[in-house]
Design an enzyme around this catalytic site. Sequence first.
Site, PDB file in Angstrom:
ATOM      1  N   ASP A  81       8.653  14.099 -19.183  1.00 59.26           N
ATOM      2  CA  ASP A  81       9.798  14.993 -19.732  1.00 59.26           C
ATOM      3  C   ASP A  81      10.631  15.439 -18.103  1.00 59.26           C
ATOM      4  O   ASP A  81       9.775  16.005 -17.296  1.00 59.26           O
ATOM      5  CB  ASP A  81       9.361  16.182 -20.273  1.00 59.26           C
ATOM      6  N   HIS A 179      17.413  24.949 -23.474  1.00 58.04           N
ATOM      7  CA  HIS A 179      16.029  25.244 -23.344  1.00 58.04           C
ATOM      8  C   HIS A 179      15.577  26.736 -23.573  1.00 58.04           C
ATOM      9  O   HIS A 179      16.342  27.548 -23.225  1.00 58.04           O
ATOM     10  CB  HIS A 179      15.626  24.688 -21.975  1.00 58.04           C
TER      11      HIS A 179
HETATM   12  O1  G3H Z   1      12.462  21.189 -20.770  1.00 56.68           O
HETATM   13  C1  G3H Z   1      11.401  21.697 -20.136  1.00 56.68           C
HETATM   14  C2  G3H Z   1      10.150  21.922 -21.016  1.00 56.68           C
HETATM   15  O2  G3H Z   1      10.193  22.859 -21.941  1.00 56.68           O
HETATM   16  C3  G3H Z   1       9.091  22.025 -20.001  1.00 56.68           C
HETATM   17  O3  G3H Z   1       9.140  23.153 -19.154  1.00 56.68           O
HETATM   18  O4  G3H Z   1       8.893  22.934 -17.039  1.00 56.68           O
HETATM   19  O5  G3H Z   1       8.354  24.907 -17.808  1.00 56.68           O
HETATM   20  O6  G3H Z   1       6.755  22.781 -18.390  1.00 56.68           O
HETATM   21  P1  G3H Z   1       8.406  23.463 -18.049  1.00 56.68           P
HETATM   22  P1  13P Z   2      12.665  24.026 -26.201  1.00 55.44           P
HETATM   23  O1  13P Z   2      12.867  24.870 -25.178  1.00 55.44           O
HETATM   24  O2  13P Z   2      13.966  24.311 -27.267  1.00 55.44           O
HETATM   25  O3  13P Z   2      11.486  23.925 -26.812  1.00 55.44           O
HETATM   26  O4  13P Z   2      13.298  22.833 -25.659  1.00 55.44           O
HETATM   27  C1  13P Z   2      12.199  21.927 -25.030  1.00 55.44           C
HETATM   28  C2  13P Z   2      12.649  20.515 -24.240  1.00 55.44           C
HETATM   29  O5  13P Z   2      13.845  20.272 -24.467  1.00 55.44           O
HETATM   30  C3  13P Z   2      11.510  19.944 -23.471  1.00 55.44           C
HETATM   31  O6  13P Z   2      12.254  18.812 -22.660  1.00 55.44           O
HETATM   32 ZN    ZN Z   3      14.359  19.251 -21.999  1.00 51.66          ZN
END
Ligand code: G3H
Ligand code: 13P
Ligand code: ZN
Length: 306
Positions: A81, A179
């Site tokens: 991701d 997000h």
């Molecule tokens: O888009 C971001 C996801 O929610 C992952 O978040 O970078 O804190 O693991 P993180």
């Molecule tokens: P949310 O913060 O809405 O759950 O989105 C997660 C996301 O886009 C991870 O790539």
């Molecule tokens: Zn995302």
Amino acid sequence: MTLVPGLDILALARAGRYGVGAFNTNNMETTQAILETADEARSPVIVALSEGALSYGGKQLVDIVKVMGSEVTVPVSVHLDHGSSYESCLRALRHGFTSVMIDKSHEDEETNIAETRRVVAAAHAVGITVEAEIGRLGGIEEHVVVAEEEAILTKPDEAERFMARSGADYLAVAIGTSHGANKGKGRPFIDHDRIVEIAARIDHPLVMHGASGVPREIVARLNRAGGTLKDATGIHEDDVSRAVTEGIAKINTDTDLRLAFTARVREVLSAKPGEFDPRKILGPAREEMKAVIRSRMELFGSVGKA
Ligand code: G3H
Ligand code: 13P
Ligand code: ZN
């Protein structure tokens, strides 16, 4: 069954007009919740790991996800991701991920295309498919000035050009989501016309980031048990199901799992101050996440598709 490339799952979803959840994981319990629910619901699923998840859980987390993912009997893709660089995507390929995202959406169009093309060349050489992103994610107000909206949201003509030139397999679009647990005041505005216009120009599966619903009852429980979340808002379920009929095939959800996990952990700890067995704290949190994942899969229409 063996892990499958993301596009194998998403091409079917776009053609069949249903959505598939990409759920973020950081640990064993969340991974179990995602995969057990997918198996029970007969739903394809994407398990997403961010770079933050990788630095937290390292190779052990990747191994857990890969082993568990190949033990279930529904199609599973393991996805990077928001990969921030070519090197990060290459490391994910080496780790055995079956889908990678290269996110150069903050760069200019030419740089985004060039960097995405490099990742596509490497990933396709080993049979793995690629997500890219254009536009800036972020909430918009319903009556925002058009020029402002144009500056952040994905432009349909740019999406068409970008996909033709970059060779990416699925595209994350900015259409009003953001997000986290604070997606704007009231019900966030989702630009459905824009999704329809983009989908009319490209056949690729479209991706909705920032899609969490931030359920009010879970936020209320979390706060009753000592949390301090303020102004929490999410994407309305009707906007998600409508977006799926318009061409969104991959729906990212992280925040809703974090909220469910934390609400239940707080509840257990405040109801049983003498409890110190981690299994009795994390086990209920896992069940709570499973319920959220099941209801997301029902909303997306992926139940029974595997
Ligand atoms: O888009 C971001 C996801 O929610 C992952 O978040 O970078 O804190 O693991 P993180
Ligand atoms: P949310 O913060 O809405 O759950 O989105 C997660 C996301 O886009 C991870 O790539
Ligand atoms: Zn995302």
